[in-house]
Design a protein around this motif. Structure first.
Motif, mmCIF file in Angstrom:
data_model
loop_
_atom_site.group_PDB
_atom_site.id
_atom_site.type_symbol
_atom_site.label_atom_id
_atom_site.label_comp_id
_atom_site.label_asym_id
_atom_site.label_seq_id
_atom_site.Cartn_x
_atom_site.Cartn_y
_atom_site.Cartn_z
ATOM 1 N N ASP A 191 -0.937 0.194 -6.948
ATOM 2 C CA ASP A 191 -2.342 -0.093 -7.229
ATOM 3 C C ASP A 191 -3.234 0.078 -6.000
ATOM 4 O OD1 ASP A 191 -1.460 -2.318 -5.877
ATOM 5 O OD2 ASP A 191 -2.398 -3.762 -7.211
ATOM 6 N N LYS A 192 -2.630 0.439 -4.868
ATOM 7 C CA LYS A 192 -3.397 0.743 -3.650
ATOM 8 C C LYS A 192 -2.830 2.025 -3.053
ATOM 9 C CE LYS A 192 -4.621 -4.009 -2.558
ATOM 10 N NZ LYS A 192 -4.525 -5.097 -1.591
ATOM 11 N N SER A 240 -7.805 0.159 -13.644
ATOM 12 C CA SER A 240 -6.832 -0.932 -13.561
ATOM 13 C C SER A 240 -7.090 -1.831 -12.348
ATOM 14 C CB SER A 240 -5.413 -0.374 -13.515
ATOM 15 O OG SER A 240 -5.225 0.404 -12.352
ATOM 16 N N ASP A 241 -8.320 -1.791 -11.828
ATOM 17 C CA ASP A 241 -8.723 -2.593 -10.670
ATOM 18 C C ASP A 241 -7.921 -2.274 -9.412
ATOM 19 O OD1 ASP A 241 -10.811 -3.935 -11.963
ATOM 20 O OD2 ASP A 241 -9.408 -5.390 -12.819
ATOM 21 N N GLY A 242 -7.426 -1.045 -9.327
ATOM 22 C CA GLY A 242 -6.727 -0.604 -8.128
ATOM 23 C C GLY A 242 -7.709 0.005 -7.142
ATOM 24 N N GLN A 243 -7.190 0.470 -6.012
ATOM 25 C CA GLN A 243 -8.034 1.043 -4.971
ATOM 26 C C GLN A 243 -7.416 2.315 -4.420
ATOM 27 O OE1 GLN A 243 -9.423 -1.837 -1.927
ATOM 28 N NE2 GLN A 243 -8.147 -3.296 -3.043
ATOM 29 N N MET A 244 -8.272 3.271 -4.088
ATOM 30 C CA MET A 244 -7.851 4.485 -3.416
ATOM 31 C C MET A 244 -8.749 4.705 -2.211
ATOM 32 S SD MET A 244 -7.834 8.480 -4.696
ATOM 33 C CE MET A 244 -6.452 8.339 -5.825
ATOM 34 N N LYS A 245 -8.144 5.036 -1.103
ATOM 35 C CA LYS A 245 -8.861 5.392 0.122
ATOM 36 C C LYS A 245 -8.335 6.752 0.568
ATOM 37 C CE LYS A 245 -10.304 1.051 0.271
ATOM 38 N NZ LYS A 245 -11.423 0.701 -0.529
ATOM 39 N N ILE A 246 -9.202 7.565 1.141
ATOM 40 C CA ILE A 246 -8.814 8.874 1.649
ATOM 41 C C ILE A 246 -9.151 8.927 3.129
ATOM 42 C CG2 ILE A 246 -9.279 11.355 1.539
ATOM 43 C CD1 ILE A 246 -9.779 11.048 -1.431
ATOM 44 N N CYS A 247 -8.222 9.465 3.917
ATOM 45 C CA CYS A 247 -8.472 9.591 5.347
ATOM 46 C C CYS A 247 -8.004 10.955 5.849
ATOM 47 C CB CYS A 247 -7.782 8.481 6.123
ATOM 48 S SG CYS A 247 -5.991 8.610 6.171
ATOM 49 N N GLY A 248 -8.449 11.274 7.046
ATOM 50 C CA GLY A 248 -7.953 12.437 7.754
ATOM 51 C C GLY A 248 -8.473 13.785 7.297
ATOM 52 N N ALA A 249 -9.494 13.804 6.446
ATOM 53 C CA ALA A 249 -10.013 15.087 5.975
ATOM 54 C C ALA A 249 -10.704 15.825 7.111
ATOM 55 C CB ALA A 249 -10.986 14.870 4.811
ATOM 56 N N ASN A 250 -10.380 17.105 7.272
ATOM 57 C CA ASN A 250 -11.067 17.891 8.292
ATOM 58 C C ASN A 250 -12.500 18.157 7.841
ATOM 59 O OD1 ASN A 250 -11.200 20.249 6.649
ATOM 60 N ND2 ASN A 250 -9.228 20.960 7.403
ATOM 61 N N GLU A 251 -13.278 18.772 8.679
ATOM 62 C CA GLU A 251 -14.708 18.950 8.401
ATOM 63 C C GLU A 251 -14.969 19.716 7.101
ATOM 64 O OE1 GLU A 251 -18.590 20.961 10.512
ATOM 65 O OE2 GLU A 251 -16.996 20.205 11.807
ATOM 66 N N SER A 252 -14.230 20.790 6.863
ATOM 67 C CA SER A 252 -14.490 21.591 5.660
ATOM 68 C C SER A 252 -14.067 20.864 4.390
ATOM 69 C CB SER A 252 -13.815 22.963 5.749
ATOM 70 O OG SER A 252 -12.419 22.841 5.825
ATOM 71 N N VAL A 253 -12.934 20.167 4.427
ATOM 72 C CA VAL A 253 -12.486 19.408 3.259
ATOM 73 C C VAL A 253 -13.433 18.239 3.005
ATOM 74 C CG1 VAL A 253 -10.626 17.953 2.341
ATOM 75 C CG2 VAL A 253 -10.076 20.116 3.464
ATOM 76 N N ILE A 291 0.855 -1.185 0.000
ATOM 77 C CA ILE A 291 0.000 0.000 0.000
ATOM 78 C C ILE A 291 0.892 1.235 0.000
ATOM 79 C CG2 ILE A 291 -1.745 1.318 1.271
ATOM 80 C CD1 ILE A 291 -2.744 -1.391 2.380
ATOM 81 N N THR A 292 0.607 2.167 -0.889
ATOM 82 C CA THR A 292 1.367 3.412 -0.950
ATOM 83 C C THR A 292 0.630 4.471 -0.145
ATOM 84 O OG1 THR A 292 2.198 2.847 -3.147
ATOM 85 C CG2 THR A 292 2.380 5.152 -2.471
ATOM 86 N N PHE A 293 1.266 4.932 0.913
ATOM 87 C CA PHE A 293 0.729 5.995 1.761
ATOM 88 C C PHE A 293 1.168 7.327 1.172
ATOM 89 C CE2 PHE A 293 0.703 2.355 4.411
ATOM 90 C CZ PHE A 293 -0.206 2.564 5.440
#
Length: 111
Positions: free
Chosen positions: A41-42, A71-84, A11-13
């Protein structure tokens, strides 16, 4: 804009620091697309250091998300503050990429 990356267990952070707007969105898009084209791909994108995201910023992340999806990869997003988070949700972005509160929650969602 500060962009840092590290690879852990397939997983690429990606941590973004600074506002993602018209003047910085190209840098973000180049980094994310480069990672995907380079074989990542992640992607787990941490937005804890982002206080503002514009439509240009959304587009920079969206391009990489679509490349991953094709390409059947995955993206996840974390840590967004309330406005973002509100911008991401209002724009319909969350129909393509899931948002998580923190990295551990996002990591658990990868398959």
């Amino acid at each position: 804009m500060e962009i840092t990356t590290k690879d852990v267990a397939g997983i690429t952070f990606v941590s973004l620091m600074g506002d993602i707007k018209s003047t910085t969105s190209g840098e973000v898009m180049d980094a994310l697309v480069g990672l995907v084209k380079g074989g990542s791909d992640k992607l787990l994108i941490n937005l804890e250091g982002v206080d503002f995201i514009s439509s240009a910023g959304l587009r920079s992340i969206l391009v990489a998300a679509k490349l991953l999806k094709n390409s059947d990869g995955q993206m996840k997003i974390c840590g967004a503050n309330e406005s973002v988070r509100k911008v991401l949700e209002t724009s319909g972005f969350t129909s393509l990429v899931a948002l998580y509160n923190d990295e551990s929650e996002a990591l658990a969602a990868f398959t």
